[in-house]
Design a protein around this motif. Sequence first.
Motif, PDB file in Angstrom:
ATOM      1  N   ASP A   1       2.194 -11.395   6.117  1.00 28.17           N
ATOM      2  CA  ASP A   1       0.717 -10.559   6.094  1.00 28.17           C
ATOM      3  C   ASP A   1      -0.185 -10.549   6.522  1.00 28.17           C
ATOM      4  O   ASP A   1      -1.005 -11.406   7.457  1.00 28.17           O
ATOM      5  CB  ASP A   1       0.379 -10.977   4.657  1.00 28.17           C
TER       6      ASP A   1
ATOM      7  N   ARG B   1      -8.137  -7.709   9.046  1.00 25.06           N
ATOM      8  CA  ARG B   1      -8.092  -8.025   8.133  1.00 25.06           C
ATOM      9  C   ARG B   1      -8.231  -7.032   6.699  1.00 25.06           C
ATOM     10  O   ARG B   1      -9.081  -5.845   7.223  1.00 25.06           O
ATOM     11  CB  ARG B   1      -9.004  -9.270   7.643  1.00 25.06           C
ATOM     12  N   TRP B   2      -7.584  -7.112   5.808  1.00 27.60           N
ATOM     13  CA  TRP B   2      -7.653  -5.804   5.031  1.00 27.60           C
ATOM     14  C   TRP B   2      -9.091  -6.406   4.081  1.00 27.60           C
ATOM     15  O   TRP B   2      -9.817  -7.559   2.941  1.00 27.60           O
ATOM     16  CB  TRP B   2      -6.781  -5.994   3.830  1.00 27.60           C
TER      17      TRP B   2
ATOM     18  N   TYR C   1      -3.159  -1.296   0.668  1.00 28.12           N
ATOM     19  CA  TYR C   1      -4.096  -2.096  -0.532  1.00 28.12           C
ATOM     20  C   TYR C   1      -4.914  -0.552  -1.128  1.00 28.12           C
ATOM     21  O   TYR C   1      -5.422  -0.237   0.310  1.00 28.12           O
ATOM     22  CB  TYR C   1      -4.785  -3.215  -0.099  1.00 28.12           C
TER      23      TYR C   1
ATOM     24  N   VAL D   1       2.425  -2.252  10.263  1.00 33.17           N
ATOM     25  CA  VAL D   1       1.827  -2.695   8.365  1.00 33.17           C
ATOM     26  C   VAL D   1       2.931  -2.140   7.590  1.00 33.17           C
ATOM     27  O   VAL D   1       3.588  -0.986   7.313  1.00 33.17           O
ATOM     28  CB  VAL D   1       0.499  -1.952   8.746  1.00 33.17           C
ATOM     29  N   SER D   2       3.585  -3.020   6.904  1.00 31.58           N
ATOM     30  CA  SER D   2       4.344  -3.045   5.683  1.00 31.58           C
ATOM     31  C   SER D   2       3.514  -2.421   4.386  1.00 31.58           C
ATOM     32  O   SER D   2       4.768  -2.089   3.540  1.00 31.58           O
ATOM     33  CB  SER D   2       4.919  -4.549   5.607  1.00 31.58           C
ATOM     34  N   HIS D   3       3.507  -3.670   4.148  1.00 29.95           N
ATOM     35  CA  HIS D   3       2.018  -2.763   3.195  1.00 29.95           C
ATOM     36  C   HIS D   3       0.849  -2.688   3.045  1.00 29.95           C
ATOM     37  O   HIS D   3       0.392  -3.112   4.176  1.00 29.95           O
ATOM     38  CB  HIS D   3       2.405  -3.341   1.988  1.00 29.95           C
TER      39      HIS D   3
ATOM     40  N   ALA E   1      -0.110 -12.508  11.430  1.00 32.77           N
ATOM     41  CA  ALA E   1      -0.305 -11.094  11.311  1.00 32.77           C
ATOM     42  C   ALA E   1       0.781 -10.500  11.958  1.00 32.77           C
ATOM     43  O   ALA E   1       1.215  -8.862  12.545  1.00 32.77           O
ATOM     44  CB  ALA E   1      -1.530 -10.238  11.355  1.00 32.77           C
TER      45      ALA E   1
ATOM     46  N   ARG F   1      -1.342  -3.498  -4.681  1.00 33.61           N
ATOM     47  CA  ARG F   1      -0.738  -3.870  -3.285  1.00 33.61           C
ATOM     48  C   ARG F   1       0.918  -2.722  -3.254  1.00 33.61           C
ATOM     49  O   ARG F   1       1.295  -2.335  -4.370  1.00 33.61           O
ATOM     50  CB  ARG F   1       0.208  -5.075  -2.995  1.00 33.61           C
TER      51      ARG F   1
ATOM     52  N   ASP G   1       4.138  -1.319  -1.540  1.00 32.65           N
ATOM     53  CA  ASP G   1       5.075  -2.010  -0.352  1.00 32.65           C
ATOM     54  C   ASP G   1       5.829  -0.266  -0.131  1.00 32.65           C
ATOM     55  O   ASP G   1       6.063   0.387  -0.445  1.00 32.65           O
ATOM     56  CB  ASP G   1       5.987  -2.954  -1.248  1.00 32.65           C
TER      57      ASP G   1
ATOM     58  N   VAL H   1      -3.618 -16.440   2.011  1.00 34.54           N
ATOM     59  CA  VAL H   1      -2.311 -15.929   2.354  1.00 34.54           C
ATOM     60  C   VAL H   1      -2.323 -15.616   3.482  1.00 34.54           C
ATOM     61  O   VAL H   1      -3.124 -17.098   4.630  1.00 34.54           O
ATOM     62  CB  VAL H   1      -3.758 -14.506   2.181  1.00 34.54           C
TER      63      VAL H   1
END
Length: 750
Positions: free
Chosen positions: A56, A261-262, A127, A123-125, A42, A200, A202, A38
């Motif tokens: 991401d 981080r996610w 989870y 943040v664009s997407h 960011a 995910r 979007d 990944v």
Amino acid sequence: MRPVVRKWGYLCAVTLSVAVWPWMATAQLAVAPAAASVPASATSAPTDSGTAVLADIPFAVADAAAPLAPSAADAWGGERTGTEATLSDRVVSYRIDAELDATKHAVTGREHMTWRNRSDRPVSHVYFHLYLNGFQNEGSTWFTERKVLTAHGRSRGEAALKKGEWGWIDLQQVRQGDAALKWSFVQPDGGPTTDQTVVRIDLAEPVAAGATLALDIDFLSQLPRVVERTGWFGDFNLVGQWFPKIGVLELAGERGAIAPRWNVHEFHFNSEFYADFGSYDVNLTVPSDYTVGAVGQLQGQPQAANGKTTYHFMQGDVHDFAWVAAKGYKTLDGSWQGPGSPKVALKVLYPPEYVGSAQTQLKASTDSLDYFSKTLGAYPYRTLTVVVPPYNADEAGGMEYPTFYTTEGYTKVEPGTPNQYASDFVTIHEFGHGYFYGILASNEFEEPMLDEGLNEYWDQRMLRERGQSIDLTTPLLRRLGFAPAFPGFSVERMASGLKQPADPLGENAWDRFSSSSYGTVYSRTATAMHDLEERLGKDVTERAFREYYKRWRFRHPSAADLRATLIDVSGNAKAVNEVFDQYVYGTARIDDRVASIDTVEVLPQTGSVLKDGKRTEFNSSEIDKQIDKQREDWAKVHSNAKPGGGPFPWSSTVTVSRDGAQVPQLLRVKFADGSSEDVKWNDDRRWARFVFTKPAKVVSAALDPEQKIYLDANKLNDSLTTKADGTASRRWSADVASLLQAFYALVGSL
């Protein structure tokens, strides 16, 4: 969650740990392949056209475990002082309208979620966890790992799902304002592509740093037949992990993160849950003849219409919401209030067949409120709901949610019986999760020891204070004159797998050598904390844990944060670091033993002696006459002396040996005249010899004579005598025989 092998009650867990632990250790966990790479950055990056795109934010690594570095002082908004408007720094809120189709065991839901972007970047997407998809087919990560465990050993839930019994969550629509959003399934830990427990979504518009995202989600949750933790059986529906739940965006300085981080792991077989604190506003519509219980407080009176009733529950400063809807259930109410806590309304929901244990579980819950609020900190919520699953839905028992947990039912609970201990222990254990999982909210995916392990330790402290042991006495054993009872910490030691630990306690939940190794997260952590308490002192340890609770309530601490707090309060960095380095971050074992006792009488020697300027020479016959004369004279004066004494001193050498990690030891040596001497062995020598020159010879030597070091893998070699003594072997034989007799009696009653 209750320990893995408590299905038949705590007695079975003890017996199985003693009898079959070596064979269970062969059960191998499937190791997931490495996660797909990944992008680490960011930040915004320009494209050829000159427009900016958002790179991401990475996932937490697939093999994440307990971090070594403590969290930053301002992590999760900093320590809560109690003067803030809310107990937690609320990141997310859920408003959900849900209706149960009791025939299909399906829940239709509409969810309005708001989420605050705590990071310094857009943040664009986002989870979400869809936990129920772990039960939708055998291609999920959960079932993939379960197959391996059941092929090579045993697991907690082994029920086979048939057609019409699978469970899932279907996203029907996700909207950001007026925009319909797209979604796709991802596997952050590199699990099978057929796993759909993480999705995910979007976004139509990125969420700016510090801004709030609002999503509207329509979903359908199909409950599985109870296989583990959640689901239905008959007219019983335990609705847990049932709604789309956003993952946690961790920031630098939080639980070892060095950048945003996610933290959104797949639903693994041995893992549980981790989520942000927030608020829940939930309307539940069910058939009117069903009993309902849920996280939080009921708002007003339920509203009934057309054979259905709607219940409205609200709760702030929690990180999950679960509920139960069951037909034919009974209710037992109680209340509790303690210093610093609001008045708590307690409710036990139970099926008629388990009326015999409802009062016992209510008392264990109120006693737990007393103990945990006294030793850790005030209970901050106004409700506590206890659910007893019905017969044949046992795998829904032993599960925890904020202000709400499930336990185990018994048709009869008599004082002093194994049933009472099992009932009390599971109830206390699930309540204790309300502190370690609920209020402290550690990451159960990555650091299960901070919840399951510390909770098990604190549960045993409570039972120890109650004077409650595992009483294995049965009518037959009483007639035979046996009354075996085992202290809780002794049982934890037996189940800890101390001879060959496979994984550090701080390892994550799923990346384990075996199901047995994961199981020792409970018992080995409790044993390690027991031994640390013996080194720090009971009161110091309690002060340290009270400070840990004060600093980290509502803030998701790590093992490194626990270690730092223990050091700060105790001032004993050496003891704390040894335990953490050896057991939390390592796989050390302890096995110190008394290797030998050698005694020799110090007699006059043949040869030449210079005394008062005059040299005298003695031969062997002269020495023998001198020795005989002194013995005769001494015997006349000491006619009642014990064997092992005499006119000459004795030189005794005790040799101790170390096979494993260093631990401070006390060596107690006893002499033939009844006297004793204690010597400390607190260095890194692999062996040591201690020489004693006394009027009487050494007759026995024992390491850890006060039985404080439970982490020692073999306590039977801690002591040695110069004369054979069968007392210990006879005692152990009797205890084992009694244990097996009680076990067979219990199995025969199932």
